[in-house]
Design a protein around this motif. Sequence first.
Motif, PDB file in Angstrom:
ATOM      1  N   PRO A 114      32.364  38.359  17.087  1.00  0.00           N
ATOM      2  CA  PRO A 114      32.590  37.197  17.970  1.00  0.00           C
ATOM      3  C   PRO A 114      34.019  36.676  17.921  1.00  0.00           C
ATOM      4  CG  PRO A 114      30.573  36.920  16.679  1.00  0.00           C
ATOM      5  CD  PRO A 114      31.302  38.096  16.102  1.00  0.00           C
ATOM      6  N   VAL A 115      34.705  36.871  16.798  1.00  0.00           N
ATOM      7  CA  VAL A 115      36.088  36.417  16.698  1.00  0.00           C
ATOM      8  C   VAL A 115      36.965  37.173  17.682  1.00  0.00           C
ATOM      9  CG1 VAL A 115      38.057  36.134  15.167  1.00  0.00           C
ATOM     10  CG2 VAL A 115      35.746  35.807  14.290  1.00  0.00           C
ATOM     11  N   GLY A 116      36.787  38.505  17.732  1.00  0.00           N
ATOM     12  CA  GLY A 116      37.564  39.303  18.677  1.00  0.00           C
ATOM     13  C   GLY A 116      37.272  38.925  20.115  1.00  0.00           C
ATOM     14  N   VAL A 117      35.999  38.674  20.418  1.00  0.00           N
ATOM     15  CA  VAL A 117      35.633  38.278  21.784  1.00  0.00           C
ATOM     16  C   VAL A 117      36.295  36.957  22.146  1.00  0.00           C
ATOM     17  CG1 VAL A 117      33.703  37.602  23.263  1.00  0.00           C
ATOM     18  CG2 VAL A 117      33.471  39.557  21.729  1.00  0.00           C
ATOM     19  N   PHE A 118      36.261  36.016  21.221  1.00  0.00           N
ATOM     20  CA  PHE A 118      36.847  34.719  21.525  1.00  0.00           C
ATOM     21  C   PHE A 118      38.371  34.800  21.636  1.00  0.00           C
ATOM     22  CE2 PHE A 118      38.474  30.594  19.837  1.00  0.00           C
ATOM     23  CZ  PHE A 118      38.314  29.907  21.028  1.00  0.00           C
ATOM     24  N   LEU A 119      39.005  35.592  20.794  1.00  0.00           N
ATOM     25  CA  LEU A 119      40.454  35.762  20.913  1.00  0.00           C
ATOM     26  C   LEU A 119      40.819  36.303  22.290  1.00  0.00           C
ATOM     27  CD1 LEU A 119      41.484  37.209  17.424  1.00  0.00           C
ATOM     28  CD2 LEU A 119      42.169  35.033  18.410  1.00  0.00           C
ATOM     29  N   ALA A 120      40.046  37.291  22.766  1.00  0.00           N
ATOM     30  CA  ALA A 120      40.316  37.849  24.088  1.00  0.00           C
ATOM     31  C   ALA A 120      40.116  36.801  25.177  1.00  0.00           C
ATOM     32  CB  ALA A 120      39.410  39.052  24.333  1.00  0.00           C
TER      33      ALA A 120
END
Length: 766
Positions: free
Chosen positions: A215-221
Amino acid sequence: MSAADPKVRRPALDQLALGARLAVTSGQDGWGRLLLTACGVGLGVALLLFTASFPGIVHHRDQRLYTQNDTFRDEDLPAPGDRTVLVAVADTTFHGTPVRGRIVQPEGPNAALPPGVAAYPKPGEMAVSPALADLLKDPANQLLRERLPHPVVGTIGPAGLLGPGQADFVLGGDRLSVDTGAVRITGFGHFSPPKSMDPKLILLNAVGLTVMLAPVGVFLAAAARFGGERRDRRLAAGESLVGAVLGLAAGAALFLIGRQAIGRIRLAGFSFYPEDVAPQPAVAAAIAVVVPLMGIGVTLLAMRRATVDPLGVVRRSGPGRRRIGWRLVLPLAGLALTVFALALFDPVNGTRGSLLVAAGVMLTLIGLCTLLPWLVEAVTRRAGGGGLSWQLATRRLQLGSGPAAAAVSGVVVAIAGAIALQTLFLGISTQYEGITRGVPAAGPYQQSVSFPGGAPTADGIAERLALSAGVKATAAYTEFSLESGTARSWQLPSVRIASCTVLRGFATLPDCKDGDAFAVQGPAGRPGAEPVRPGTTVHAAYFRGAGEPAPFPLPAVTATVTAVEGADPNGRLGSGLLLLTPAAVPAEALRGQPATVLVSLADGLTDPEEQLTTAVMAIDPQARTGFPLDNTLDPTYLAVKRLLTAGSAITLLLVSLSLLVGQLERFREQRRVLGVLNAVGTRRRVLGLSVLWQTLLPMALGLVLAAVGGLLMGAVLQYAAGVPWNVDWSSMLAMSGIAAGAVLLTTALGLPRLLRLMRPDALRYE
C-alpha cells in the motif's frame, strides 16, 4: 554543433525545469498542490526509511544479545582467579513482563564488569534498568517489590540492555557456586548461533512485509500525481518532481522525529534505542532516486491522453475504454509465480522459495490495483437512473474514474493483502494455538518449581515453601538422566529420587521402604534402550556441577509398578523411569542436581502465579517457577504475531492518512465545478451526497475485488505452507468493515473542506 555544446537545447529537460519553477511561483494554488504531494510522499518515504532500518535494528540487537549471553558454559570451566566471576540466572516474569536477572559474585579484583554496570553491587544490593526502576516505583506492583526487596544502588546503562524498555537487574551475591547452578566466566558476552526460526514463520514474515509495503507504493504513486491535470505533461512532471523532492525532505524529517521518539515506544513487546535505528545507506540512496523518478513516470503515464491550452482548458484524446487484457496478466502472473515457487523450490524450507512467493504476492496486489479502475469504469458505464446525487456521482466517474479509484487503491491492496495474510496466519496458527494441555486426571499438584543445585536439601526446601501463604501442599523429588562407560543417556533409564510418601503419589507401590527401587511400566520402552542390569556403574548425564559426577551402581529393582495418570503436571511419568528412594543412591550422586518441588495452591487465591513466584524467589532467586498445565505459546510465534499486528495497524493508519490527503486533493480539483453547481441552485446536501457516492462506489467494488483476490492468494499460500484450507470469515468481514469505516471517516473529515469550496469565491480562477 555537438550534443555536448551548452547552447544545444534539450526540450524535455527545459520543460521539466519550467514545470519546477512554475510549481514554486504559481501562488497559493500551486503551493497547495505541492504541500499535499509533499505530505503524501513524506508519509510513504518515512515508512520506507523505517523499513530500510530493519536490517540495522536486527544487527544491533544481535550485538546486544551477544553481550547478554553470559551464562554459556564450555565443557571445561576456568579455574577461579583474579579475573573470574560467578554468574547465575535469576529471571522472572511479572504480569506478562519478562524481567531479566543476574546474580554476580566476583572472585578477584580484576573481574570483568557486567555491561552497562559501573561497579559490582555488594551482596544483597542490586543495579536495575530504568524500565525496572519504573516498575518498582509503581504503587500497584507491591508483589514485585516483595520479590526484589534489595536496595537499588545503581543503574544499568544502554550497553547492557536490549532496549530502553527491557526490565533488568544485577544482584550482588556471596553464596554462589557451580554446584548450585552458577557459571564461572572470565568475560561477558559469548557468541551463540541464532535459534532457527520455523520455516512457516519465515514465509509468514515475508508475506507480511510484502503486504505492509505494497500500500505504501500505491500511495506514493497516487500522491506523486496530485494536480497533474492542471498542466502540460512535462510541466506537470516538473511539478511532481518538486513535490517528490519536498516529500523526500518531509519523509526524512518525519523519520528523524520518529527515530527520536522510538525510545519511548513499546512495539509488540520490543523497544529500541534511537541510535540503533538507521537505514541501510544503499537502500536510502535508492529511495532518494526512485521516488522522484516514480513521480515523473506516474505523472507522464497518467497524462498521456491530456493536453492543456494556454487558457487552462483541458482537452483529452477521448475517454476510451480501459482494456482488461494486460490488467489480468499481472495478478495471474503473480499467482503463476507463486505456483512456480512451489514447483521449483520449497517455500517453507527455503529462503529463495519464500522470496519468490513474496514477489508473487506483490505482483498479484499490483494487478488487483490495476483492475480497480477498469471495474469502476465498467460498472459506472452501465449505471443509470437514480437520484440527482447518484447521477452526478456516476457522471463524474464516467468522465474519469482514475482519481476516485486511485483514492481507494491503497485500501484495496491493504485489505487484499490482509485477507491473504490472515488466511495464511490462520492455517499456521493452528499448530501453535490449537494444542491444549489436558487437566490431570489425578494428583493435587498443578505447579512445578525447579531449584538449581537443590537436590541435597530438596525435602527442606519443600517444607519451607509449604509454609508460604496460599500453599496447600508440596512434594519434592530429584530427577536426572544416566550414563555409563558403554551406554548413552537414551540407552539407560532416568531416575527419580524421592521419599516413599512422594513416590506413592506417582505410582501404585506394593510396599515401600528406604532403599527400594521401582521400575515404571509403560506401553513401550525407549528406542535403543538396553536392559537394566543391577550393579551397572552409572553416573549423572549432562552434569552441571563442579568436577565430575559421582558414579554409583544401579540398585536392583524391587518391583515393577504402574504410574498414576496425571500425578505429575510435568507429564514425565512413563516407561524408562526408575523410582528410587534416597537410600538407593549415595548422597554424593545428588551434588549439582536440581530439586523439583510440586506445589498445590489454595483455592480462591488472588493472583496465584505472582504470589507463588514471589514466595519461591524469597527462598532462592535462582529458582524457576513453571505452570505446566497452562497453555503457553511459542515465544517466536508470539513475537511474529505481535509484530505483524503492530505493522498492520501502522499500515492501516498510513492508508487512512493517505485517503484523507487524497480526498482533500480531489475536493480542491473539483472546487470550480462544485462552485458552479452551487451557484446555479444545486443543494449542498445533493453535492455532499454525490461526493460520498464517488467514494462509496469505488470502495464497495474495491472490497469485492480485495476479497476475491485475497482469498485466492490465501488459498495458494496455505497450500505453500502445507496447512489445510481454512478461512476466518468473521475476521475477513471485520477487516472489510474497518476498511469501509476508514474510508467513510476520512470522507467525513473532508466534508468541512467541501462545504467551504461550495462558496461563490470558488469560481475565482488565477
